[in-house]
Write an enzyme that holds these catalytic residues in place. Structure first.
Site, short mmCIF file in Angstrom:
data_model
loop_
_atom_site.label_atom_id
_atom_site.label_comp_id
_atom_site.label_asym_id
_atom_site.label_seq_id
_atom_site.Cartn_x
_atom_site.Cartn_y
_atom_site.Cartn_z
N GLY A 107 86.07 -48.02 -0.98
CA GLY A 107 84.93 -47.94 -0.05
C GLY A 107 84.69 -49.24 0.74
O GLY A 107 85.73 -49.96 0.70
N ASP A 129 69.77 -47.73 0.62
CA ASP A 129 70.90 -47.06 1.19
C ASP A 129 71.05 -45.59 0.90
O ASP A 129 72.30 -45.09 0.49
CB ASP A 129 72.18 -47.76 0.85
P1 ADP Z 1 81.37 -45.49 -0.05
O1 ADP Z 1 80.30 -45.57 -0.59
O2 ADP Z 1 81.86 -46.48 0.88
O3 ADP Z 1 82.18 -44.22 0.17
P2 ADP Z 1 82.21 -46.29 -2.86
O4 ADP Z 1 82.84 -47.80 -3.19
O5 ADP Z 1 81.10 -45.95 -3.28
O6 ADP Z 1 82.64 -46.10 -1.37
O7 ADP Z 1 83.22 -45.53 -3.40
C1 ADP Z 1 84.51 -45.06 -3.05
C2 ADP Z 1 85.08 -43.59 -3.54
O8 ADP Z 1 85.10 -43.81 -5.00
C3 ADP Z 1 84.06 -42.35 -3.31
O9 ADP Z 1 84.54 -41.88 -2.21
C4 ADP Z 1 84.38 -41.81 -4.67
O10 ADP Z 1 85.54 -40.92 -4.21
C5 ADP Z 1 84.84 -42.62 -5.53
N1 ADP Z 1 83.85 -42.83 -6.56
C6 ADP Z 1 82.90 -43.91 -6.31
N2 ADP Z 1 82.01 -43.97 -7.55
C7 ADP Z 1 82.38 -42.88 -8.35
C8 ADP Z 1 82.12 -42.39 -9.67
N3 ADP Z 1 81.13 -43.06 -10.49
N4 ADP Z 1 82.83 -41.34 -10.09
C9 ADP Z 1 83.79 -40.86 -9.65
N5 ADP Z 1 84.14 -41.34 -8.31
C10 ADP Z 1 83.61 -42.37 -7.62
#
Ligand code: ADP
Length: 312
Positions: free
Chosen positions: A16, A134
């Protein structure tokens, strides 16, 4: 340091803006899957991740609710990175379902179920004096049992004491309320409620409702589609530090205007939607009041979580 040893990090799940996310599991119980979110170094001390955000996260660990992602642990790795250990949510997010128009079909009962879960999450945050700041479909993750969970508390913070100023530069543009676009430094739960309204609208039309490319465009879209914020509808608005609106004033749209576009959720659903997008944050419905709205009780009933559509 002990917290770090409790978990074993596995493959990378995604990347992300603020973090890399890894699959992980508990050392003691390998069947307990977790997501380990490693915050990127340069992000740690910017607004969202300021040192007091670390304190914030600590108390989010105590924010236990079925519709809020569980923060199981927080530790820093040897490179000083902040690591968040979160419950693992394998079924993607609401944005994926909204966008997959060809394969994912859903109706009013499904929207009611998802909105109910979102609204309860937001109510619980506010009841515990936490602003999420957010809320958007991409931050609404889906658990194996269909439960929607509000995630990504990277920008969350406690309610400021009335005297303390907060940054206005929060919430992804499309979901950002007018008070923040006008640079308000004193705001409250109403900012999240606006975002909830934008998610509600997007679930119905399956496209972002107000998708401005710039902040100026975002304000113009709000004026055009919802109405122009003026002293008449929002006393004091012209005093906000960055107040500026297009010169051709648009009267605030009534419920009837929303019916044509959002009528799929019925008159009661539209009534709730209109109340979440009140321009004046003081007149906007609160999360608690949202939960008392008659829409939840009228037909169709919210779909049971196990029957909700899933990603294919
Ligand atoms: P963003 O909000 O910029 O998409 P994040 O940092 O929240 O990115 O998450 C990046 C990716 O990691 C997400 O698109 C998702 O696929 C995965 N992800 C995030 N949190 C979880 C979680 N708790 N369980 C499973 N996958 C997750």
């Amino acid at each position: 340091e002990d917290e770090k040893r409790k978990y074993i990090k596995g493959k990378k799940l995604g990347e992300g803006t603020y973090a890399n996310v890894y699959l992980g599991h508990s050392r003691r119980d390998p069947s307990l899957l977790v997501a380990i979110k490693k915050i990127k170094v340069q992000q740690q001390y910017q607004d969202g991740m300021a040192p007091d955000a670390v304190r914030e996260l600590k108390y989010l660990r105590e924010l236990h609710h079925p519709n809020i992602i569980s923060l199981l642990s927080v530790f820093s790795s040897k490179d000083q990175n902040l690591n968040l250990v979160l419950e693992y949510l394998p079924l993607g997010d609401l944005e994926m379902l909204i966008r997959d128009v060809d394969r994912v079909r859903y109706g009013a009962g499904d929207i009611k179920a998802w909105m109910g879960m979102l609204t309860r999450a937001v109510w619980f945050c506010h009841d515990n004096f936490v602003l999420h700041r957010d809320i958007k479909p991409n931050n609404l993750l889906i658990a194996a049992d269909g439960e929607v969970k509000l995630a990504d508390f990277g920008l969350a913070r406690g309610f400021a004491d009335p005297g303390r100023r907060m940054t206005a530069n929060v919430i992804t543009r499309w979901y950002r309320p007018p008070e923040l676009l006008f640079g308000a430094r004193h705001y409250g739960g109403a900012v999240d409620v606006w975002s909830v309204g934008m998610v509600f609208a997007e679930l119905i039309i399956r496209a972002p409702f107000l998708a401005g490319n710039t902040e100026v465009e975002q304000i113009a879209l709000i004026c055009k589609q919802i109405g122009t914020p003026t002293e008449e509808v929002w006393p004091g608005v012209t005093q906000l530090r960055e107040y500026t609106v297009p010169s051709d004033v648009v009267a605030v749209w009534g419920k009837e205007a929303y019916m044509t576009r959002f009528g799929a959720v019925g008159a009661d659903g539209v009534d709730l939607l209109v109340k979440t997008v009140a321009l004046d944050p003081k007149k906007r419905i609160t999360a608690r009041e949202m939960l008392q709205h008659r829409w939840w009780r009228t037909d169709p009933k919210p779909t049971k979580k196990e029957d909700l559509p899933r990603k294919s």
